[in-house]
Write a protein that holds these residues in place. Structure first.
Motif, PDB file in Angstrom:
ATOM      1  N   ILE A   1       3.050  -1.371  -3.591  1.00 45.89           N
ATOM      2  CA  ILE A   1       3.839  -2.301  -2.784  1.00 45.89           C
ATOM      3  C   ILE A   1       4.312  -1.657  -1.488  1.00 45.89           C
ATOM      4  CG2 ILE A   1       6.036  -1.715  -3.902  1.00 45.89           C
ATOM      5  CD1 ILE A   1       4.783  -5.222  -2.766  1.00 45.89           C
ATOM      6  N   VAL A   2       4.559  -0.339  -1.506  1.00 49.05           N
ATOM      7  CA  VAL A   2       4.988   0.342  -0.286  1.00 49.05           C
ATOM      8  C   VAL A   2       3.887   0.295   0.769  1.00 49.05           C
ATOM      9  CG1 VAL A   2       5.583   2.588   0.701  1.00 49.05           C
ATOM     10  CG2 VAL A   2       6.668   1.834  -1.405  1.00 49.05           C
ATOM     11  N   ARG A   3       2.634   0.416   0.341  1.00 54.19           N
ATOM     12  CA  ARG A   3       1.522   0.345   1.295  1.00 54.19           C
ATOM     13  C   ARG A   3       1.485  -1.028   1.961  1.00 54.19           C
ATOM     14  NH1 ARG A   3      -2.875   3.384   2.055  1.00 54.19           N
ATOM     15  NH2 ARG A   3      -2.826   4.418   0.025  1.00 54.19           N
ATOM     16  N   TYR A   4       1.684  -2.080   1.176  1.00 53.75           N
ATOM     17  CA  TYR A   4       1.663  -3.417   1.748  1.00 53.75           C
ATOM     18  C   TYR A   4       2.865  -3.652   2.668  1.00 53.75           C
ATOM     19  CZ  TYR A   4      -2.307  -4.940  -1.067  1.00 53.75           C
ATOM     20  OH  TYR A   4      -3.561  -5.084  -1.597  1.00 53.75           O
ATOM     21  N   ILE A   5       4.027  -3.102   2.292  1.00 59.46           N
ATOM     22  CA  ILE A   5       5.193  -3.217   3.171  1.00 59.46           C
ATOM     23  C   ILE A   5       4.927  -2.485   4.482  1.00 59.46           C
ATOM     24  CG2 ILE A   5       7.616  -2.559   3.455  1.00 59.46           C
ATOM     25  CD1 ILE A   5       7.963  -3.013   0.444  1.00 59.46           C
ATOM     26  N   ASP A   6       4.289  -1.323   4.377  1.00 58.06           N
ATOM     27  CA  ASP A   6       3.877  -0.575   5.571  1.00 58.06           C
ATOM     28  C   ASP A   6       3.033  -1.468   6.475  1.00 58.06           C
ATOM     29  OD1 ASP A   6       2.616   1.070   7.452  1.00 58.06           O
ATOM     30  OD2 ASP A   6       1.468   2.181   5.960  1.00 58.06           O
ATOM     31  N   TRP A   7       2.008  -2.083   5.909  1.00 61.65           N
ATOM     32  CA  TRP A   7       1.127  -2.947   6.701  1.00 61.65           C
ATOM     33  C   TRP A   7       1.884  -4.148   7.249  1.00 61.65           C
ATOM     34  CZ3 TRP A   7      -3.335  -2.953   2.563  1.00 61.65           C
ATOM     35  CH2 TRP A   7      -4.004  -1.722   2.632  1.00 61.65           C
ATOM     36  N   LEU A   8       2.823  -4.688   6.460  1.00 64.10           N
ATOM     37  CA  LEU A   8       3.570  -5.863   6.888  1.00 64.10           C
ATOM     38  C   LEU A   8       4.477  -5.553   8.078  1.00 64.10           C
ATOM     39  CD1 LEU A   8       3.944  -8.847   6.064  1.00 64.10           C
ATOM     40  CD2 LEU A   8       5.845  -8.121   4.615  1.00 64.10           C
ATOM     41  N   LEU A   9       4.865  -4.280   8.207  1.00 64.38           N
ATOM     42  CA  LEU A   9       5.721  -3.870   9.318  1.00 64.38           C
ATOM     43  C   LEU A   9       4.942  -3.301  10.498  1.00 64.38           C
ATOM     44  CD1 LEU A   9       8.606  -2.103   7.339  1.00 64.38           C
ATOM     45  CD2 LEU A   9       8.654  -4.385   8.371  1.00 64.38           C
ATOM     46  N   THR A  10       3.893  -2.529  10.211  1.00 64.58           N
ATOM     47  CA  THR A  10       3.204  -1.817  11.295  1.00 64.58           C
ATOM     48  C   THR A  10       2.116  -2.634  11.974  1.00 64.58           C
ATOM     49  OG1 THR A  10       1.667  -0.796   9.696  1.00 64.58           O
ATOM     50  CG2 THR A  10       3.654   0.439  10.262  1.00 64.58           C
ATOM     51  N   THR A  11       1.406  -3.467  11.230  1.00 60.55           N
ATOM     52  CA  THR A  11       0.354  -4.246  11.895  1.00 60.55           C
ATOM     53  C   THR A  11       0.923  -5.244  12.905  1.00 60.55           C
ATOM     54  OG1 THR A  11       0.230  -5.796  10.013  1.00 60.55           O
ATOM     55  CG2 THR A  11      -1.310  -3.933  10.028  1.00 60.55           C
ATOM     56  N   PRO A  12       2.090  -5.882  12.644  1.00 56.96           N
ATOM     57  CA  PRO A  12       2.678  -6.708  13.709  1.00 56.96           C
ATOM     58  C   PRO A  12       3.065  -5.898  14.933  1.00 56.96           C
ATOM     59  CG  PRO A  12       3.604  -7.320  11.582  1.00 56.96           C
ATOM     60  CD  PRO A  12       2.809  -6.070  11.358  1.00 56.96           C
TER      61      PRO A  12
END
Length: 231
Positions: free
Chosen positions: A70-81
Motif C-alpha cells: 500500500i505504501v508503494r501505491y500511496i507513493d504513486w498517488l502522491l508523486t505521479t500527480p
C-alpha cells in the motif's frame, strides 16, 4: 527470498535519496525557480520515504489473502500527480488542463489499488478501467497539453518534450509488469517484480528530476510565473 526483494527496496531508497539531493539543494539556496524545484524535490523525496518504509517491512497490508504494497501505491498517488503537475507548469497550459491531468492520473492509480485488492474477473475489469484511464492520460499529455501550451522558448519546449516522452514510455511499462507479476498472471517472481519496479521507479522519477534540473537554467521565467498559471 525475502532478503532479495528487500535488497532491491534498499537500492530504491539509495537511488531516490541520491536523486533528491540536487533538487533539495537548489531549493534551499533559494533559486528563482524555487517553486519548480520544490515539485522536483517532492517527487523523489516522497519516494525515498516510501522505499524506506517498505525496506523496513512497513506498509504491506493483506486483503483477501493478497498482500498489497500500500505504501508503494500511496507513493504513486502522491508523486505521479507532481510529475504531471510539473509538465503542466512547464507548458503553462492552464488550471483546467492541470486539474484534468491530476484527476485522470489519480483514477489510474486508484484503479490499480482496487484491482490488486480484488480477485477473479473483477480484478481484470478494474485493471482494464485503469488502462482506459491511462490511455486518456496519455492523450492529455501527448495531444491536449501541447495544444494548450504557451512555452517561453524553444528550449523550454524541448525540455518539456523530453520529460513528457520519458514519462509516457516508462509509465507504459508498469501495466505490463502488473500483468506479469503475481497480481496478474504470476509469470514474475516477487523478487523479480521488486527489481523491475525499483528500476522503473528510479528511471521515471530520478531520470525525470535529472532532465528537469539540466534544463532548469532556461526555466527562470516559468518558475517566476508558476503561481499565476491560468486558463
Amino acid at each position: 527470498m525475502q532478503f532479495d526483494a528487500t535488497l532491491w527496496l534498499w537500492v530504491g531508497l539509495a537511488g531516490m535519496t541520491a536523486g533528491t539531493l540536487p533538487s533539495a539543494y537548489r531549493f534551499l539556496i533559494g533559486s528563482e525557480t524555487r517553486d519548480l524545484t520544490a515539485v522536483l524535490t517532492g517527487i523523489t523525496g516522497i519516494a525515498s520515504v516510501a522505499y524506506l518504509l517498505m525496506a523496513m517491512g512497513y506498509g504491506f497490508v493483506s486483503v483477501g489473502g493478497t498482500e498489497i504494497e500500500i505504501v508503494r501505491y500511496i507513493d504513486w498517488l502522491l508523486t505521479t500527480p507532481l510529475m504531471v503537475l510539473y509538465l503542466g507548469l512547464l507548458a503553462r497550459s492552464g488550471k483546467r488542463v492541470l486539474g484534468a491531468l491530476i484527476a485522470v492520473d489519480a483514477v489510474v492509480v486508484l484503479a490499480g489499488i482496487a484491482a490488486t485488492a480484488t480477485g477473479g474477473v473483477t480484478r481484470f475489469a478494474l485493471f482494464g478501467l485503469g488502462v482506459v484511464a491511462y490511455l486518456g492520460l496519455v492523450w492529455l499529455l501527448m495531444v491536449t497539453l501541447p495544444r494548450r501550451a504557451s512555452f517561453d522558448s524553444s528550449r523550454v519546449s524541448g525540455t518539456f518534450t523530453t520529460l513528457r516522452n520519458l514519462t509516457v514510455i516508462v509509465w507504459t511499462l508498469y501495466p505490463v509488469v502488473w500483468l506479469l507479476a503475481p497480481t496478474g498472471t504470476g509469470l514474475l517472481l516477487p523478487e523479480t517484480e521488486a527489481l523491475v519496479l525499483t528500476y522503473l521507479d528510479i528511471v521515471s522519477k530520478v531520470g525525470f528530476v535529472a532532465v528537469a534540473l539540466r534544463g532548469m537554467e532556461v526555466l527562470t521565467d516559468v518558475g517566476a510565473d508558476v503561481s499565476t498559471v491560468a486558463d
